[in-house]
Every structure is written in C-alpha cells, then in structure tokens.
Design a protein around this motif. Structure first.
Motif, PDB file in Angstrom:
ATOM      1  N   LYS A  96     -69.597 117.058  51.059  1.00 16.76           N
ATOM      2  CA  LYS A  96     -70.465 117.094  52.239  1.00 16.76           C
ATOM      3  C   LYS A  96     -71.351 118.329  52.238  1.00 16.76           C
ATOM      4  CE  LYS A  96     -67.488 114.324  55.258  1.00 16.76           C
ATOM      5  NZ  LYS A  96     -66.713 114.306  56.524  1.00 16.76           N
ATOM      6  N   ARG A  97     -70.813 119.444  51.782  1.00 20.99           N
ATOM      7  CA  ARG A  97     -71.619 120.666  51.771  1.00 20.99           C
ATOM      8  C   ARG A  97     -72.744 120.575  50.744  1.00 20.99           C
ATOM      9  NH1 ARG A  97     -67.721 125.839  53.067  1.00 20.99           N
ATOM     10  NH2 ARG A  97     -66.625 124.887  54.815  1.00 20.99           N
ATOM     11  N   SER A  98     -72.461 119.959  49.613  1.00 23.14           N
ATOM     12  CA  SER A  98     -73.525 119.751  48.623  1.00 23.14           C
ATOM     13  C   SER A  98     -74.610 118.846  49.186  1.00 23.14           C
ATOM     14  CB  SER A  98     -72.953 119.107  47.353  1.00 23.14           C
ATOM     15  OG  SER A  98     -72.150 120.010  46.633  1.00 23.14           O
ATOM     16  N   MET A  99     -74.197 117.809  49.888  1.00 26.30           N
ATOM     17  CA  MET A  99     -75.148 116.841  50.414  1.00 26.30           C
ATOM     18  C   MET A  99     -75.985 117.418  51.549  1.00 26.30           C
ATOM     19  SD  MET A  99     -74.909 114.203  48.523  1.00 26.30           S
ATOM     20  CE  MET A  99     -75.720 112.907  49.458  1.00 26.30           C
ATOM     21  N   SER A 100     -75.467 118.411  52.252  1.00 27.02           N
ATOM     22  CA  SER A 100     -76.262 119.060  53.297  1.00 27.02           C
ATOM     23  C   SER A 100     -77.077 120.225  52.728  1.00 27.02           C
ATOM     24  CB  SER A 100     -75.360 119.555  54.430  1.00 27.02           C
ATOM     25  OG  SER A 100     -74.417 120.506  53.952  1.00 27.02           O
ATOM     26  N   PHE A 101     -76.601 120.806  51.637  1.00 25.76           N
ATOM     27  CA  PHE A 101     -77.285 121.924  50.987  1.00 25.76           C
ATOM     28  C   PHE A 101     -78.558 121.443  50.291  1.00 25.76           C
ATOM     29  CE2 PHE A 101     -78.080 125.102  47.766  1.00 25.76           C
ATOM     30  CZ  PHE A 101     -77.606 126.302  48.278  1.00 25.76           C
ATOM     31  N   ALA A 102     -78.476 120.301  49.611  1.00 24.43           N
ATOM     32  CA  ALA A 102     -79.591 119.808  48.798  1.00 24.43           C
ATOM     33  C   ALA A 102     -80.890 119.616  49.580  1.00 24.43           C
ATOM     34  CB  ALA A 102     -79.191 118.519  48.088  1.00 24.43           C
ATOM     35  N   PRO A 103     -80.884 118.983  50.768  1.00 24.21           N
ATOM     36  CA  PRO A 103     -82.141 118.839  51.513  1.00 24.21           C
ATOM     37  C   PRO A 103     -82.754 120.175  51.913  1.00 24.21           C
ATOM     38  CG  PRO A 103     -80.485 117.324  52.355  1.00 24.21           C
ATOM     39  CD  PRO A 103     -79.776 118.256  51.421  1.00 24.21           C
ATOM     40  N   LEU A 105     -82.475 122.886  50.172  1.00 29.46           N
ATOM     41  CA  LEU A 105     -83.002 123.438  48.927  1.00 29.46           C
ATOM     42  C   LEU A 105     -84.340 122.810  48.564  1.00 29.46           C
ATOM     43  CD1 LEU A 105     -82.671 125.155  46.376  1.00 29.46           C
ATOM     44  CD2 LEU A 105     -81.271 123.313  45.407  1.00 29.46           C
ATOM     45  N   THR A 106     -84.411 121.490  48.577  1.00 29.65           N
ATOM     46  CA  THR A 106     -85.659 120.824  48.198  1.00 29.65           C
ATOM     47  C   THR A 106     -86.778 121.113  49.193  1.00 29.65           C
ATOM     48  OG1 THR A 106     -84.907 118.787  49.297  1.00 29.65           O
ATOM     49  CG2 THR A 106     -84.511 118.983  46.936  1.00 29.65           C
ATOM     50  N   ALA A 107     -86.431 121.226  50.474  1.00 28.23           N
ATOM     51  CA  ALA A 107     -87.446 121.562  51.485  1.00 28.23           C
ATOM     52  C   ALA A 107     -87.989 122.963  51.255  1.00 28.23           C
ATOM     53  CB  ALA A 107     -86.847 121.446  52.887  1.00 28.23           C
ATOM     54  N   ALA A 108     -87.101 123.917  50.943  1.00 25.92           N
ATOM     55  CA  ALA A 108     -87.529 125.291  50.697  1.00 25.92           C
ATOM     56  C   ALA A 108     -88.417 125.382  49.462  1.00 25.92           C
ATOM     57  CB  ALA A 108     -86.313 126.194  50.539  1.00 25.92           C
ATOM     58  N   LEU A 109     -88.102 124.589  48.442  1.00 28.00           N
ATOM     59  CA  LEU A 109     -88.864 124.649  47.198  1.00 28.00           C
ATOM     60  C   LEU A 109     -90.284 124.096  47.338  1.00 28.00           C
ATOM     61  CD1 LEU A 109     -86.147 123.756  44.541  1.00 28.00           C
ATOM     62  CD2 LEU A 109     -87.188 125.977  45.000  1.00 28.00           C
ATOM     63  N   GLU A 110     -90.545 123.375  48.413  1.00 29.88           N
ATOM     64  CA  GLU A 110     -91.908 122.902  48.673  1.00 29.88           C
ATOM     65  C   GLU A 110     -92.873 124.085  48.799  1.00 29.88           C
ATOM     66  OE1 GLU A 110     -93.331 119.729  49.101  1.00 29.88           O
ATOM     67  OE2 GLU A 110     -91.476 119.058  48.135  1.00 29.88           O
ATOM     68  N   ASP A 111     -92.368 125.216  49.275  1.00 28.48           N
ATOM     69  CA  ASP A 111     -93.210 126.409  49.453  1.00 28.48           C
ATOM     70  C   ASP A 111     -93.523 127.108  48.139  1.00 28.48           C
ATOM     71  OD1 ASP A 111     -93.190 125.967  52.160  1.00 28.48           O
ATOM     72  OD2 ASP A 111     -91.598 127.426  52.583  1.00 28.48           O
ATOM     73  N   TYR A 112     -92.877 126.689  47.044  1.00 22.30           N
ATOM     74  CA  TYR A 112     -93.050 127.383  45.762  1.00 22.30           C
ATOM     75  C   TYR A 112     -93.658 126.495  44.686  1.00 22.30           C
ATOM     76  CZ  TYR A 112     -89.946 130.716  48.049  1.00 22.30           C
ATOM     77  OH  TYR A 112     -89.399 131.610  48.936  1.00 22.30           O
ATOM     78  N   LYS A 113     -94.273 125.397  45.101  1.00 19.97           N
ATOM     79  CA  LYS A 113     -94.845 124.477  44.125  1.00 19.97           C
ATOM     80  C   LYS A 113     -95.977 125.105  43.310  1.00 19.97           C
ATOM     81  CE  LYS A 113     -93.791 119.844  45.800  1.00 19.97           C
ATOM     82  NZ  LYS A 113     -94.377 118.539  46.243  1.00 19.97           N
ATOM     83  N   ALA A 114     -96.626 126.089  43.887  1.00 20.76           N
ATOM     84  CA  ALA A 114     -97.736 126.749  43.190  1.00 20.76           C
ATOM     85  C   ALA A 114     -97.233 127.753  42.157  1.00 20.76           C
ATOM     86  CB  ALA A 114     -98.653 127.439  44.191  1.00 20.76           C
ATOM     87  N   ALA A 137     -82.497 109.863  46.564  1.00 15.06           N
ATOM     88  CA  ALA A 137     -82.433 110.030  48.017  1.00 15.06           C
ATOM     89  C   ALA A 137     -82.621 111.489  48.436  1.00 15.06           C
ATOM     90  CB  ALA A 137     -81.100 109.499  48.543  1.00 15.06           C
ATOM     91  N   LEU A 138     -82.103 112.399  47.629  1.00 14.62           N
ATOM     92  CA  LEU A 138     -82.177 113.825  47.950  1.00 14.62           C
ATOM     93  C   LEU A 138     -83.438 114.492  47.388  1.00 14.62           C
ATOM     94  CD1 LEU A 138     -78.444 114.725  47.272  1.00 14.62           C
ATOM     95  CD2 LEU A 138     -79.561 114.610  49.516  1.00 14.62           C
ATOM     96  N   LYS A 139     -84.289 113.722  46.711  1.00 15.43           N
ATOM     97  CA  LYS A 139     -85.542 114.215  46.137  1.00 15.43           C
ATOM     98  C   LYS A 139     -85.297 115.303  45.099  1.00 15.43           C
ATOM     99  CE  LYS A 139     -88.150 113.138  50.337  1.00 15.43           C
ATOM    100  NZ  LYS A 139     -89.029 113.641  51.410  1.00 15.43           N
ATOM    101  N   LEU A 140     -84.262 115.086  44.304  1.00 14.06           N
ATOM    102  CA  LEU A 140     -83.944 116.029  43.227  1.00 14.06           C
ATOM    103  C   LEU A 140     -84.550 115.583  41.893  1.00 14.06           C
ATOM    104  CD1 LEU A 140     -80.184 116.738  44.048  1.00 14.06           C
ATOM    105  CD2 LEU A 140     -82.063 118.384  44.188  1.00 14.06           C
ATOM    106  N   ASP A 141     -85.530 114.685  41.969  1.00 14.30           N
ATOM    107  CA  ASP A 141     -86.139 114.138  40.757  1.00 14.30           C
ATOM    108  C   ASP A 141     -87.635 114.419  40.669  1.00 14.30           C
ATOM    109  OD1 ASP A 141     -86.871 112.564  42.899  1.00 14.30           O
ATOM    110  OD2 ASP A 141     -86.445 110.647  41.925  1.00 14.30           O
ATOM    111  N   VAL A 185     -79.587 129.043  50.452  1.00 14.47           N
ATOM    112  CA  VAL A 185     -81.017 128.737  50.364  1.00 14.47           C
ATOM    113  C   VAL A 185     -81.837 129.864  50.976  1.00 14.47           C
ATOM    114  CG1 VAL A 185     -82.832 127.162  51.140  1.00 14.47           C
ATOM    115  CG2 VAL A 185     -80.660 126.244  50.326  1.00 14.47           C
ATOM    116  N   GLU A 186     -81.363 130.412  52.071  1.00 15.69           N
ATOM    117  CA  GLU A 186     -82.094 131.512  52.718  1.00 15.69           C
ATOM    118  C   GLU A 186     -82.154 132.736  51.804  1.00 15.69           C
ATOM    119  OE1 GLU A 186     -84.495 133.364  55.232  1.00 15.69           O
ATOM    120  OE2 GLU A 186     -83.829 131.281  55.429  1.00 15.69           O
TER     121      GLU A 186
END
Length: 218
Positions: A96-103, A105-114, A137-141, A185-186
C-alpha cells in the motif's frame, strides 16, 4: 531494526524488521524452518530469514550496478542509464505504501521534465501481467522512465542496495555516484532543486500558522 531470533550452528539468524508495513505483509520464498539451508548470500525478500545484513550503499561512492531485462526484452543496467541524475525506485505492487508513494513521485517528476533526469523503477513482486497493468495505471512508463520487474531477485539488487522493504528511493548523479538514499518524495524535490539550482517561490503562510504566531506573541 534487527533482533536475533534463533541460532543455528552457533550463528545468530536475523529477521529484518519492517521499515514499512510492506516488509512483513507477505511470506518469504522460504519458510523459517528452511533457514538452516540459507547462506550469507541469501536474498532479502519480504520477511525472509537470512544470515547477515547486506552492507548499506555509501553516499558519495559509485552506486552498485545490476541489470534486468525490460518490457521489450532489452537488458537495462544502472550504469547504462544515461542521465544527469538517475532515480532508483524499488516498489511492490501489493504494498500500500508503494502504491501511494508512486503517484506522488510521478507527479513531482512532472516539474523536472525539462531536465536530464530518468527514473528506473524496479518492482519486486509477483505476476508480470499485473505489474504491467500497475505500471500503466501509475504512469511509470513515460519516456524518461525505465520500468523493470525482478520478483525473484535474480539481478542481486536486494543485496546491493540493502532493500529490506518497500518503497525505497535513491538518487544517483551522472557518474552514478550515490547522492541520496532512502528518501521521501519531498526530500527528492529539495535535493534536486538544490543540485539543479532551482529556486521556487515560498509557499504562502496558512491562516492557522498566522494565528499560531499571533497567539505565541501574546
């Protein structure tokens, strides 16, 4: 973190304690009564009893390398990832912690696409079809991500990175030296912002915080 639970031929066996709830949520691949057949190289996996703890990967040193076949049948190694910063994320789709951690993480990485940052995620559990569904589902791809699957720990990552539970996140620099380990993530955001020279505007102070300050001054 560890406590001796029994002795076999004069050697204390250790059952690693869960840093998160996920480490003890599933039985290991071998039952406790089979512990006498284990050796010092036995993998750490979901509560398995082992003879010794793997060494912690050290900050500032070259990160251990391992290789896993990806979804397209291509070997992917830690040292083979070309990026200014490489993130290693070890997770379990039944945790459960992995499944809540992943979103987060992927949301935070949106700020570093550049920026030249890549995420290498390693799922440590079970069925390949379920893993692929969860990755999607978790957008890890996404393009800057390398999703991998090693439920039988064949690559040796568990020993190399002392993965005693999930989730676990590491940061490596362009030379694959370990910048940070076992972070949230923080904390990842703070480290990447510092390393990349990113300055973000201060968050506005909440009304509750303002009231607390006023009360403290009275």
């Amino acid at each position: 973190m560890f406590r001796p639970i029994t002795t076999i031929v004069g050697v204390s066996l250790l059952l690693f304690g869960a840093i998160t709830s996920c480490a003890q949520s599933h039985p290991g691949p071998q039952e406790p009564e089979a512990a006498s057949s284990l050796n010092a190289q036995a993998p750490f996996h979901k509560g398995i009893i082992t003879l010794e703890r793997p060494p912690d990967p050290k900050l500032g040193e070259l990160a251990p390398d391992f290789s896993i076949i990806d979804m397209d049948g291509v070997p992917q190694s830690v040292h083979g990832i070309e990026a200014t910063y490489t993130l290693l994320y070890f997770w379990d789709y039944e945790c459960k912690r992995s499944m809540s951690f992943a979103p987060l993480l992927t949301a935070a990485l949106e700020d570093y696409k550049a920026y030249d940052i890549k995420l290498m995620s390693v799922n440590i559990n079970g069925d390949e079809t379920v893993w692929k569904e969860r990755v999607k589902a978790l957008k890890l791809d996404q393009d800057y991500m390398v999703p991998l699957h090693d439920p039988y720990l064949k690559s040796g990552f568990a020993q190399l990175y002392a993965i005693l539970s999930t989730p676990r996140l590491f940061i490596l620099d362009k030379d694959k030296k370990l910048v940070a380990r076992w972070i949230s993530v923080e904390m990842m955001r703070e480290i990447l912002d510092h390393e990349l020279g990113i300055e973000r505007p201060a968050e506005p102070e909440s009304e509750n915080a303002s009231e607390e300050v006023k009360s403290a001054g009275q």
